[in-house]
Design a protein around this motif. Sequence first.
Motif, short mmCIF file in Angstrom:
data_model
loop_
_atom_site.label_atom_id
_atom_site.label_comp_id
_atom_site.label_asym_id
_atom_site.label_seq_id
_atom_site.Cartn_x
_atom_site.Cartn_y
_atom_site.Cartn_z
N VAL A 280 2.50 62.87 -46.35
CA VAL A 280 1.33 62.90 -47.24
C VAL A 280 1.49 61.88 -48.36
O VAL A 280 0.55 61.14 -48.69
N ALA B 146 1.08 58.38 -46.89
CA ALA B 146 -0.32 58.09 -46.58
C ALA B 146 -1.07 57.66 -47.83
O ALA B 146 -1.88 56.73 -47.80
N LYS B 147 -0.78 58.33 -48.95
CA LYS B 147 -1.40 57.92 -50.22
C LYS B 147 -0.97 56.50 -50.59
O LYS B 147 -1.80 55.68 -51.00
N SER C 23 -5.94 57.38 -44.24
CA SER C 23 -6.60 58.69 -44.23
C SER C 23 -6.85 59.22 -42.82
O SER C 23 -7.36 60.33 -42.67
N ARG C 24 -6.47 58.42 -41.81
CA ARG C 24 -6.69 58.84 -40.42
C ARG C 24 -5.37 58.69 -39.66
O ARG C 24 -5.10 57.67 -39.03
N LEU D 299 -5.82 65.20 -42.64
CA LEU D 299 -5.25 63.84 -42.53
C LEU D 299 -4.98 63.48 -41.07
O LEU D 299 -5.08 62.31 -40.69
N CYS D 300 -4.64 64.46 -40.25
CA CYS D 300 -4.31 64.21 -38.84
C CYS D 300 -5.61 64.28 -38.03
O CYS D 300 -6.22 65.34 -37.90
#
Length: 387
Positions: free
Chosen positions: A25, A28-29, A34-35, A61-62
Amino acid sequence: MIQGAYRFPRQDAVIYGSAAHEAVVELAKRYNASRLFLLTTRSLGGPSGPAAKFAAALGPLCVGTFSAIASHSPRSDVIAGAAAAREAKADLLIAFGGGSVIDATKLIQLCLWADITEADQLAPYRMGRGDDRKDAAQIPAGIRMIAIPTTLSAAEFTPFAGVTDGEKQVKESYTHPDFAPRAVILDPAITLDTPMRLWSSTGMKAIDHAVEQLCNLERSPMGDAVAAEGLRLLAKGLRATHDDPADLEARAACQHGMWLAISGAATGRGMGASHAIGHTLGGSYGVPHGITSCITLHATLQWNRDYSVDRQTLVSRLMGKRALPAADVVRDLVKSLGLPWRLSELLLGASHFRAIAEHTLHDRGIRTNPRPIRNADDIVEILELCA
């Protein structure tokens, strides 16, 4: 004066000591992704499997999961995985599993970068010589991957991928500077569902990485240092996890050990005959790569002994058995872990040795073995030592 170079992989981070889903997480940020698309195996990706639980922890997110990557990363699975990620409009790939998943995801990146949709389109990008070859490094990188390893194969720390041509039953190598995952997350808790045979055998593969680096005739201050510490951590950690599979500290030590062990290979000085024979046994005979190291490493050490006595003495000391020959130390560890150490245990007898040797002669590991390998007869001698 020694000469050489140490090449760091194009990785942003190796994260340890954090829960894997929390680390993803945060990454990803950082990457503005976001995908996220998860790639794994059937054994991990079942409805109640570890990958499914991990995907659920990531929440929205997943955006999808592909859970059909088989052992030795078949080309067909690479193409299917790329199609699924493309359909999901993924902007970050997550490889969740062992070396086969991670290698397949490396090549899935290439498929997405170069719009490859058919298995035969991969062939020109494989490593080697020939008029049909294309340089994968000329393809600009696009979507990248994060790796969450569940074994000790260490594929996540290299820019190389081994993928199997299903028609020819040959494992081929591919490389690109950006194949190495952008980030690696080492979470020992994720590995608790890994079968002990798989955990221990891939640990022996990691030991093979360290040993063949330490016994290489070329010296490297950085490569030797990380390989030595990796070997020490692995030998201790594998014994501890065998005694207590729930020991997270020991599992973490194994993960750190395999990271350091494979880092020794960043010198580019090559491996040796154990790896070379293992590539043949894996790609052409379907033997898991961890198991190949259980069988080939001790025999290779025995065959090489007179050409690397001092280095093999170091190997014995680092593995905590200073008084024994390195070949015996490795073989004894394999036995203590309950793993096969002879080809006969895999039902591969002497009738296969010539074909294995002829194929292995073309592997680049043969050229960097401490004891010169002149022809297929020399490889047959090694195979006879592990019969």
